[in-house]
Each structure stands twice: as C-alpha cells, then as structure tokens.
Design a protein around this motif. Structure first.
Motif, PDB file in Angstrom:
ATOM      1  N   SER A   1      30.742  30.126  44.856  1.00 11.61           N
ATOM      2  CA  SER A   1      32.071  29.633  44.352  1.00 11.61           C
ATOM      3  C   SER A   1      32.008  29.169  42.966  1.00 11.61           C
ATOM      4  O   SER A   1      31.155  28.536  42.640  1.00 11.61           O
ATOM      5  N   ALA A   2      32.996  29.416  42.273  1.00  9.24           N
ATOM      6  CA  ALA A   2      33.684  28.661  40.942  1.00  9.24           C
ATOM      7  C   ALA A   2      33.920  27.100  41.328  1.00  9.24           C
ATOM      8  O   ALA A   2      34.217  26.690  40.083  1.00  9.24           O
ATOM      9  N   ILE A   3      34.397  27.074  42.412  1.00  7.79           N
ATOM     10  CA  ILE A   3      34.796  25.360  42.481  1.00  7.79           C
ATOM     11  C   ILE A   3      34.047  24.852  43.543  1.00  7.79           C
ATOM     12  O   ILE A   3      33.477  25.531  44.400  1.00  7.79           O
ATOM     13  N   ALA A   4      33.913  23.648  43.562  1.00  2.00           N
ATOM     14  CA  ALA A   4      33.094  22.891  44.619  1.00  2.00           C
ATOM     15  C   ALA A   4      33.963  22.799  45.856  1.00  2.00           C
ATOM     16  O   ALA A   4      34.989  22.884  46.063  1.00  2.00           O
TER      17      ALA A   4
ATOM     18  N   ASP B   1      27.742  37.496  50.257  1.00  2.00           N
ATOM     19  CA  ASP B   1      28.755  38.198  50.866  1.00  2.00           C
ATOM     20  C   ASP B   1      30.212  37.913  50.524  1.00  2.00           C
ATOM     21  O   ASP B   1      30.991  38.645  50.567  1.00  2.00           O
ATOM     22  N   LEU B   2      30.444  36.806  49.789  1.00  2.00           N
ATOM     23  CA  LEU B   2      31.754  36.477  49.319  1.00  2.00           C
ATOM     24  C   LEU B   2      31.619  35.556  48.015  1.00  2.00           C
ATOM     25  O   LEU B   2      30.878  34.672  48.027  1.00  2.00           O
ATOM     26  N   GLU B   3      32.255  36.156  47.156  1.00  2.00           N
ATOM     27  CA  GLU B   3      32.379  35.170  45.768  1.00  2.00           C
ATOM     28  C   GLU B   3      33.552  34.596  45.620  1.00  2.00           C
ATOM     29  O   GLU B   3      34.774  35.510  45.859  1.00  2.00           O
ATOM     30  N   ILE B   4      33.902  33.551  45.242  1.00  3.10           N
ATOM     31  CA  ILE B   4      35.131  33.016  44.973  1.00  3.10           C
ATOM     32  C   ILE B   4      35.080  32.567  43.350  1.00  3.10           C
ATOM     33  O   ILE B   4      34.419  31.873  43.147  1.00  3.10           O
ATOM     34  N   VAL B   5      36.071  33.139  42.981  1.00  2.00           N
ATOM     35  CA  VAL B   5      36.101  33.027  41.153  1.00  2.00           C
ATOM     36  C   VAL B   5      37.440  32.542  40.804  1.00  2.00           C
ATOM     37  O   VAL B   5      38.535  32.581  41.591  1.00  2.00           O
ATOM     38  N   LEU B   6      37.750  32.052  39.501  1.00  2.00           N
ATOM     39  CA  LEU B   6      38.684  31.663  39.250  1.00  2.00           C
ATOM     40  C   LEU B   6      39.153  32.954  38.031  1.00  2.00           C
ATOM     41  O   LEU B   6      38.426  33.647  37.339  1.00  2.00           O
ATOM     42  N   GLY B   7      40.372  33.172  37.874  1.00  2.00           N
ATOM     43  CA  GLY B   7      41.140  34.234  37.183  1.00  2.00           C
ATOM     44  C   GLY B   7      42.390  34.787  37.561  1.00  2.00           C
ATOM     45  O   GLY B   7      43.017  34.205  38.405  1.00  2.00           O
TER      46      GLY B   7
ATOM     47  N   ILE C   1      37.356  36.621  46.422  1.00  2.21           N
ATOM     48  CA  ILE C   1      38.635  35.798  46.421  1.00  2.21           C
ATOM     49  C   ILE C   1      38.709  35.399  45.074  1.00  2.21           C
ATOM     50  O   ILE C   1      38.004  34.531  44.569  1.00  2.21           O
ATOM     51  N   THR C   2      39.867  35.727  44.377  1.00  2.00           N
ATOM     52  CA  THR C   2      40.164  35.402  42.997  1.00  2.00           C
ATOM     53  C   THR C   2      41.290  34.433  43.026  1.00  2.00           C
ATOM     54  O   THR C   2      42.227  34.559  43.539  1.00  2.00           O
ATOM     55  N   ILE C   3      41.052  33.351  42.496  1.00  4.57           N
ATOM     56  CA  ILE C   3      42.110  32.102  42.705  1.00  4.57           C
ATOM     57  C   ILE C   3      42.865  31.982  41.166  1.00  4.57           C
ATOM     58  O   ILE C   3      41.932  31.793  40.102  1.00  4.57           O
ATOM     59  N   ASP C   4      43.953  31.708  41.032  1.00  2.00           N
ATOM     60  CA  ASP C   4      44.572  31.701  40.036  1.00  2.00           C
ATOM     61  C   ASP C   4      45.631  30.518  39.998  1.00  2.00           C
ATOM     62  O   ASP C   4      46.535  30.207  40.539  1.00  2.00           O
ATOM     63  N   PRO C   5      44.734  29.343  39.610  1.00  2.00           N
ATOM     64  CA  PRO C   5      45.448  27.871  40.463  1.00  2.00           C
ATOM     65  C   PRO C   5      46.584  27.522  39.421  1.00  2.00           C
ATOM     66  O   PRO C   5      46.343  27.763  38.073  1.00  2.00           O
ATOM     67  N   HIS C   6      47.523  26.929  40.087  1.00  2.00           N
ATOM     68  CA  HIS C   6      48.848  26.248  39.421  1.00  2.00           C
ATOM     69  C   HIS C   6      48.568  24.783  39.129  1.00  2.00           C
ATOM     70  O   HIS C   6      49.602  24.197  38.587  1.00  2.00           O
TER      71      HIS C   6
END
Length: 310
Positions: A19-22, A37-43, A84-89
């Motif tokens: 994960s890119a976030i804690a 098995d699962l990558e969590i990235v920001l983008g 899972i790609t997260i684009d945080p607001h």
C-alpha cells in the motif's frame, strides 16, 4: 503526500497487500516475498467507465471487471484485479479515505477473487467462526465487541470475506478494528478521547483491542442474522432457518450483491449464494431489544443456542 515506499507488507484475507498509504487496520505481512496479491496505489481515476453493466450515483462496474467508486468529499477508487487506485480529495492518510477503501472497493476486490464477502462482524467461538449480519445500525459491531470483552477473538468487523471450499466455508481474517458509535463505545468502556474517529467530525470511533484478533482462517459455524425488536421492548428470541430460507437470507447479506451480479452474472451470483449457505451448518435469526444492559444475556443466549444445536 504519503511515501509509497514506506508502507509494505500488510495482510488481508490471506492476501499480501502493498500500500501507498499506511493501513493501521491491517496486520503486517509475515509470509514470503511473493508478488503482492493486492496493490493499493495513489493516482488518477477516470471520471467514468465505458459502457458499465452497473451504474449508480457512486459506483460503476464494467463487463471487464473494472469498477469505479467515488465519494465526492473523500475521493475516487478504481478497483481492478490485483490493484486499487485511490485519487483522494483530502489528505490521503485521513481516516475517511481508509473507511471507504475498506467498504465497497474491498468488497468488489473480494468478488473479483472469488470470495464471498458478508456484511458481518465475526467472532471466534470454540475455535470456529460465528458471523453477525443485519442492516446497518442493528448492532453487529456492538455485539462483537461484547463477545471480545468476554474473551472471544475477533476475525473482523463490517465485511467478512468467506472462502467456500466444497462443503466447508472458511471466514478469513479481515479488517482488524471495531467501529462503534459514541454511546456504544462508552458502554463498552472505550476511552473515546484516545480513539480515531471513523471520519473527520463523526461521533463513531475505530478501535483495535490488543491481542483480540484471530490470525488464521476459521471454519464458519453459524450465521446469526440480527433484527431489532421494535421500540426495544420485550425479550430476545431465536428462529432457526433451513433450506431456501437460509439461502435467501444469506444471499441478502452478501456485501455489495449487485456488484457481484454485475461482475459475474445473476446465475453465478445465485450459485455462490447457495454454496455459501450450504457450507455453513447453522443459520439463525435473532430478534432482540437494543439495550446495552442486555448484551451479556444475549451473548449467553447465542453461545447456548449454537452449542446446543450444533
């Protein structure tokens, strides 16, 4: 911005998660160095998906299996097999971002990998798993916390990933925290001033009691579907479910069932529901008044009923 290289090696549902976030809700990965098995990235996340099978105000799912989920004030999530790609607001380490990550995106990731996520809080009883399901606010987490205070380990809260192997269902370790509204948290003896709110400004709190979580999958022994007694009067009562009633009720409690139908089709969704219900030996409906002073009595009733009817 959170450093993507700083947070590696979590585990969730037996997966290796990078994960890119804690993610303080998850245990550290202690296994081998296999590919995640699962990558969590920001983008960036696209504004819309092409020709989705399912479209709601917050979610879209393509025939390819890609899914988009968005909460305007929090962020958008693109769920693809293995990523899972997260684009945080907002700040990416805000609790709101994690709260929604472990909701619909996690549920869709389970469906993509062939697991059946239940909308449930799960506890260990006699070395097996008991899942509490029901509508939001019916007291699943409150009851799980009452079991934890009595010495029972937890498998997870809110979403319970289930792996069905033939005639056996295993509930996998999930999200290692319990979320309670302030009145329930205070009744549980939590010091809410020391806890993180589930969302900024929300009077619901997240807590991970130390040494209270099971580390390995457990065989599913029972589903207890919770219903609230009107006006919180009267006494608690059990009703056993069998056959079609058990299948129908278990299907209703599959987390994001519409997403499963969009991903796999109605026929496959029905097959997974039937397999799930058939692999869990006991199905009950528990109707009970929502009174904190009755929690220990309800724990005793559940233990007695499950052990007697097993």
């Amino acid at each position: 911005m959170t450093d993507p290289a700083a947070h590696r090696g979590y585990t969730l549902a037996g997966w290796r998660v990078v994960s890119a976030i804690a993610l303080p809700e998850l245990a550290s990965w202690t296994g081998d160095d296999r590919a995640p098995d699962l990558e969590i990235v920001l983008g960036p996340v696209p504004d819309a998906l092409d020709a989705p099978r399912l479209r709601t105000p917050v979610a879209q799912i393509e025939a390819s299996g890609r899914a988009r989920f968005g909460i305007a004030s929090v962020g958008t999530y693109l769920v693809e097999p293995g990523r899972i790609t997260i684009d945080p607001h907002m700040a990416p380490d805000a609790p709101d971002v994690r709260l929604f990550l472990f909701g619909t995106p996690f549920g869709i990731a389970c469906h993509q990998r062939g697991l059946v996520p239940l909308h449930a809080s799960t506890v260990e009883v006699d070395g097996e798993a008991v899942a509490f399901t029901g509508a939001s606010g019916v007291g699943k987490s409150t009851l799980a916390a009452a079991f934890q205070r009595r010495g029972h380990r937890l498998l997870g809260d809110d979403v319970a990933p289930v792996q069905v192997n033939g005639e056996q269902a295993l509930i996998l370790p999930g999200i290692r925290r319990v979320r309670l509204w302030e009145d329930s948290a205070q009744a549980a003896g939590w010091d809410v001033a020391a806890l993180e709110p589930c969302r900024v400004g929300m009077s619901k709190f997240s807590h991970a009691p130390e040494n209270s979580f099971a580390e390995a999958p457990l065989r599913a022994r029972a589903i207890v579907h919770l219903e609230r007694q009107p006006r919180s009067v009267g006494e608690a009562s059990f009703r056993r479910l069998r056959g079609r009633q058990a299948v129908r009720r278990a299907s209703d409690e599959i987390f994001r069932l519409r997403s499963l139908r969009a991903l796999a089709g109605d026929a496959e969704a029905l097959v997974r529901s039937a397999r799930l219900a058939g692999a869990i030996p006991q199905h009950f409906v528990l109707t009970r008044p929502h009174r904190f002073e009755d929690l220990d009595t309800h724990v005793d009733m559940i233990l007695e009923t499950i052990r007697r009817d097993g």
